[in-house]
Design a protein around this motif. Structure first.
Motif, PDB file in Angstrom:
ATOM      1  N   HIS A 127       0.834  -1.197   0.000  1.00  0.00           N
ATOM      2  CA  HIS A 127       0.000   0.000   0.000  1.00  0.00           C
ATOM      3  C   HIS A 127       0.866   1.242   0.000  1.00  0.00           C
ATOM      4  CE1 HIS A 127       0.826   0.876   4.295  1.00  0.00           C
ATOM      5  NE2 HIS A 127       0.777  -0.444   4.464  1.00  0.00           N
ATOM      6  N   ALA A 128       0.284   2.338  -0.437  1.00  0.00           N
ATOM      7  CA  ALA A 128       0.985   3.616  -0.378  1.00  0.00           C
ATOM      8  C   ALA A 128       1.234   3.983   1.074  1.00  0.00           C
ATOM      9  CB  ALA A 128       0.155   4.695  -1.056  1.00  0.00           C
ATOM     10  N   HIS A 129       2.423   4.521   1.357  1.00  0.00           N
ATOM     11  CA  HIS A 129       2.698   4.980   2.719  1.00  0.00           C
ATOM     12  C   HIS A 129       2.462   6.479   2.831  1.00  0.00           C
ATOM     13  CE1 HIS A 129       4.226   4.651   6.790  1.00  0.00           C
ATOM     14  NE2 HIS A 129       4.214   3.340   6.606  1.00  0.00           N
ATOM     15  N   ILE A 130       1.395   6.926   2.207  1.00  0.00           N
ATOM     16  CA  ILE A 130       0.902   8.299   2.305  1.00  0.00           C
ATOM     17  C   ILE A 130      -0.585   8.145   2.616  1.00  0.00           C
ATOM     18  CG2 ILE A 130       0.458  10.452   1.054  1.00  0.00           C
ATOM     19  CD1 ILE A 130       2.956   9.719  -0.676  1.00  0.00           C
ATOM     20  N   PRO A 131      -1.061   8.599   3.783  1.00  0.00           N
ATOM     21  CA  PRO A 131      -2.437   8.298   4.195  1.00  0.00           C
ATOM     22  C   PRO A 131      -3.495   8.613   3.138  1.00  0.00           C
ATOM     23  CG  PRO A 131      -1.239   9.188   6.049  1.00  0.00           C
ATOM     24  CD  PRO A 131      -0.309   9.277   4.863  1.00  0.00           C
ATOM     25  N   ALA A 132      -3.414   9.771   2.500  1.00  0.00           N
ATOM     26  CA  ALA A 132      -4.430  10.126   1.513  1.00  0.00           C
ATOM     27  C   ALA A 132      -4.417   9.169   0.326  1.00  0.00           C
ATOM     28  CB  ALA A 132      -4.216  11.563   1.030  1.00  0.00           C
ATOM     29  N   HIS A 133      -3.249   8.667  -0.047  1.00  0.00           N
ATOM     30  CA  HIS A 133      -3.158   7.742  -1.174  1.00  0.00           C
ATOM     31  C   HIS A 133      -3.712   6.375  -0.809  1.00  0.00           C
ATOM     32  CE1 HIS A 133       0.284  10.142  -3.323  1.00  0.00           C
ATOM     33  NE2 HIS A 133      -0.745  10.889  -2.981  1.00  0.00           N
ATOM     34  N   GLU A 134      -3.412   5.911   0.417  1.00  0.00           N
ATOM     35  CA  GLU A 134      -3.992   4.632   0.837  1.00  0.00           C
ATOM     36  C   GLU A 134      -5.518   4.717   0.873  1.00  0.00           C
ATOM     37  OE1 GLU A 134      -4.090   1.669   4.659  1.00  0.00           O
ATOM     38  OE2 GLU A 134      -2.196   2.690   4.238  1.00  0.00           O
ATOM     39  N   MET A 135      -6.040   5.882   1.268  1.00  0.00           N
ATOM     40  CA  MET A 135      -7.493   6.066   1.310  1.00  0.00           C
ATOM     41  C   MET A 135      -8.101   6.154  -0.087  1.00  0.00           C
ATOM     42  SD  MET A 135      -7.581   8.611   4.610  1.00  0.00           S
ATOM     43  CE  MET A 135      -9.373   8.778   4.693  1.00  0.00           C
ATOM     44  N   LEU A 136      -7.277   6.367  -1.105  1.00  0.00           N
ATOM     45  CA  LEU A 136      -7.718   6.284  -2.507  1.00  0.00           C
ATOM     46  C   LEU A 136      -7.624   4.858  -3.029  1.00  0.00           C
ATOM     47  CD1 LEU A 136      -6.293   9.533  -4.158  1.00  0.00           C
ATOM     48  CD2 LEU A 136      -8.668   8.746  -4.264  1.00  0.00           C
ATOM     49  N   LEU A 137      -7.404   3.907  -2.142  1.00  0.00           N
ATOM     50  CA  LEU A 137      -7.335   2.471  -2.430  1.00  0.00           C
ATOM     51  C   LEU A 137      -6.082   2.082  -3.202  1.00  0.00           C
ATOM     52  CD1 LEU A 137     -11.064   1.523  -3.218  1.00  0.00           C
ATOM     53  CD2 LEU A 137     -10.020   2.318  -1.095  1.00  0.00           C
ATOM     54  N   LEU A 138      -4.999   2.837  -3.007  1.00  0.00           N
ATOM     55  CA  LEU A 138      -3.723   2.468  -3.625  1.00  0.00           C
ATOM     56  C   LEU A 138      -3.092   1.368  -2.776  1.00  0.00           C
ATOM     57  CD1 LEU A 138      -1.755   2.859  -5.897  1.00  0.00           C
ATOM     58  CD2 LEU A 138      -0.685   4.738  -4.622  1.00  0.00           C
ATOM     59  N   ALA A 139      -3.645   0.164  -2.933  1.00  0.00           N
ATOM     60  CA  ALA A 139      -3.268  -0.991  -2.126  1.00  0.00           C
ATOM     61  C   ALA A 139      -3.708  -2.245  -2.864  1.00  0.00           C
ATOM     62  CB  ALA A 139      -3.934  -0.924  -0.749  1.00  0.00           C
ATOM     63  N   ALA A 140      -3.093  -3.373  -2.512  1.00  0.00           N
ATOM     64  CA  ALA A 140      -3.445  -4.636  -3.168  1.00  0.00           C
ATOM     65  C   ALA A 140      -2.865  -5.793  -2.363  1.00  0.00           C
ATOM     66  CB  ALA A 140      -2.904  -4.668  -4.604  1.00  0.00           C
ATOM     67  N   PRO A 141      -3.413  -7.005  -2.555  1.00  0.00           N
ATOM     68  CA  PRO A 141      -2.855  -8.179  -1.872  1.00  0.00           C
ATOM     69  C   PRO A 141      -1.450  -8.492  -2.355  1.00  0.00           C
ATOM     70  CG  PRO A 141      -5.074  -8.632  -2.712  1.00  0.00           C
ATOM     71  CD  PRO A 141      -4.627  -7.345  -3.328  1.00  0.00           C
ATOM     72  N   LEU A 142      -0.655  -9.071  -1.457  1.00  0.00           N
ATOM     73  CA  LEU A 142       0.681  -9.577  -1.773  1.00  0.00           C
ATOM     74  C   LEU A 142       0.795 -10.944  -1.096  1.00  0.00           C
ATOM     75  CD1 LEU A 142       3.577  -9.515  -2.771  1.00  0.00           C
ATOM     76  CD2 LEU A 142       4.152  -7.948  -0.901  1.00  0.00           C
ATOM     77  N   ILE A 143       0.533 -11.979  -1.854  1.00  0.00           N
ATOM     78  CA  ILE A 143       0.475 -13.341  -1.324  1.00  0.00           C
ATOM     79  C   ILE A 143       1.736 -14.088  -1.730  1.00  0.00           C
ATOM     80  CG2 ILE A 143      -0.869 -15.467  -1.180  1.00  0.00           C
ATOM     81  CD1 ILE A 143      -2.352 -12.906  -0.238  1.00  0.00           C
ATOM     82  N   VAL A 144       2.438 -14.640  -0.744  1.00  0.00           N
ATOM     83  CA  VAL A 144       3.627 -15.450  -1.010  1.00  0.00           C
ATOM     84  C   VAL A 144       3.319 -16.853  -0.505  1.00  0.00           C
ATOM     85  CG1 VAL A 144       6.097 -15.719  -0.642  1.00  0.00           C
ATOM     86  CG2 VAL A 144       5.094 -13.415  -0.735  1.00  0.00           C
TER      87      VAL A 144
END
Length: 491
Positions: A127-144
């Motif tokens: 995920h983005a390490h900028i709060p406003a960007h994470e709240m824009l859903l700049l995030a995704a699963p990372l499955i290993v």
């Protein structure tokens, strides 16, 4: 009962949601993986919403790595703003950790950056390490995936949770914080303030007393400080949830990731028998149950048994202290899928009120027994008015680091003297929960631990690479007003 329509929504969203269900066979990937920070469009309750996302080279949300596969990723920023991505749950070289200016600058529009490190197995996310960007859903699963995941006769399903507002994140943060938030492009220099409750004696307070305990101003514990417009599971609401086909009599591993900015959930497996088998990517002794709590930044792996007779089985995320819910449906071939309301009949209980779940978790592979070189206490404080959240009475920029030398064992006690819970996340390390209140335990290995109001949690960590590692609350409005310090490791 109303039969659920299979009406799709926007093609981009459908492709994204479909990618969140992991195939049971290994996914072939090239030596290097392309990942793009980009915009995408969701249908949220009949309204088109432009959000951000992290897409692989085939337009799927997130990444799945096979056992032993290196994290060899080329990240490109196609957004109009600089951003930076944190690989939550991974332990990369500090230079690749993904925090603005610690030490790398943000990724500029059009810029690409290469990441190369050994992937840590388990259910993680990015995920983005900028709060406003994470709240824009700049995030995704990372499955290993582990070798045992490949060998297991079970289906993998990912349940990726968000809270969503149609308003711009800066406006949401301003409403929550009353203008105190730094909703801009970096963590910056935060205003100092908040309440100092360090003089209170909490020795006589039991975990069960927390719900009724008044706050410093006579108010009870605060569970939610913002009502979002929607709560999403794999980018969908329960108006048109993802329906995942599963086999009769099969086992399903649901990998739950709470990517919400400010919402704690219960995961309710309903009619299916459930076993919690991992938290934050690390196996735990199986814990049976049908309802498990999950705070922001945390992950739960829940193994479910589909009955031989089949059927349709909602797996729901219930917003704590409120009626909203979201989720997906596991359905066997031919099963009738009925509509699930997005509101429960009554408020769901608080998960943040106590440490009952944390106290019974036990790591499959605990940290080795050894004495701690230091035992720092971090006082978690803050207030709603003014909206400022602190660690040891300090905000980021005026903080005092937790210090250690590489290889040293440190036991950090989080002592929450505020009336909100705080999911505390440490970068670049995994720690073990070794204390709940005054009780010593050999608890779960984690990277994010939820500390209840007026509660105490102690974690043991072995200091890694000599560098500055972030240690912060994963409640985005708390982070944005300064609830962050650092774990400063020296050689």
């Amino acid at each position: 009962m109303i039969t659920l329509s299979r009406r799709g929504f926007l093609a981009a969203s459908a492709a994204t949601a479909a990618s969140l269900m992991l195939a049971s066979r290994a996914r072939a990937q090239s030596a290097r993986i392309s990942l793009t920070a980009t915009t995408r469009t969701l249908d949220v309750r009949g309204r088109a919403a432009t959000v951000w996302g992290l897409m692989d080279g085939n337009g799927r949300s997130g990444l799945v790595l096979d056992p032993g596969q290196a994290f060899a990723v080329d990240l490109t920023n196609t957004l109009v703003e600089p951003t930076i991505i944190h690989w939550h749950g991974q332990i990369p070289p500090n230079a690749q950790d993904g925090v603005p200016d610690m030490p790398m600058t943000t990724l500029q529009p059009g810029e690409s950056r290469a990441y190369d490190f050994a992937a840590r197995p388990g259910t993680h996310w990015m995920h983005a390490h900028i709060p406003a960007h994470e709240m824009l859903l700049l995030a995704a699963p990372l499955i290993v995936r582990r070798p045992e995941d490949v060998a297991a006769d079970r289906q993998d399903v990912t349940l990726f949770l968000h809270d969503f507002s149609f308003k711009p994140p800066a406006e949401v943060l301003a409403e929550i914080t009353g203008g105190a938030s730094m909703a801009g492009m970096d963590h910056g220099q935060m205003a100092q303030g908040g309440m100092d409750h360090s003089g209170m004696n909490m020795g006589a307070v039991g975990q069960g007393d927390m719900m009724s305990m008044p706050g410093m101003d006579g108010m009870a514990m605060d569970l939610n400080d913002y009502n979002f417009d929607a709560y999403l599971a794999n980018d969908r609401t329960l108006d048109y949830p993802e329906v995942v086909q599963v086999d009769k009599g099969s086992k399903v591993l649901v990998r739950v990731i709470n990517a919400a900015a400010a919402t704690v959930f219960w995961i309710d497996t309903g009619a299916l028998t459930g076993r919690l088998v991992a938290v934050d990517g690390e196996p735990v002794q199986p814990l049976p149950g049908s309802r498990f709590g999950i705070a922001m930044g945390q992950r739960l792996d829940i193994e479910l048994d589909v009955p031989a007779e089949g059927g349709a089985f909602p797996v729901l995320a219930l917003r704590e202290g409120a009626r909203e819910r979201t989720g997906l449906v596991l359905a066997t071939p031919g099963a009738t899928v009925t509509k699930v309301a997005d509101m429960s009949d009554a408020d769901h209980p608080a998960f943040s009120a106590d440490l009952t779940q944390e106290a019974v978790l036990r790591a499959v592979t605990p940290l080795p027994e050894r004495a701690a070189s230091s035992q720092p206490m971090l006082m978690l404080g803050g207030s709603m008015m003014p909206y400022v959240w602190t660690i040891n009475g300090q905000t980021w920029g005026k903080h005092s680091p937790v210090t250690a030398k590489t290889g040293e064992r440190v036991e950090i006690m989080f002592h929450n003297m505020s009336m909100m819970a705080h999911p505390m996340h440490l970068h670049g390390h995994a720690f073990q929960v070794v204390g709940v209140g005054q009780t010593r335990i050999a608890g779960a290995v984690r990277d994010t631990v939820h500390v209840p109001p007026m509660g105490m949690v102690t974690v043991a960590v072995d200091a890694g690479e000599a560098a500055r590692w972030m240690l912060h609350c994963h409640h985005m409005p708390h982070l944005s007003t300064g609830m962050m310090t650092e774990f400063a490791v020296s050689a």
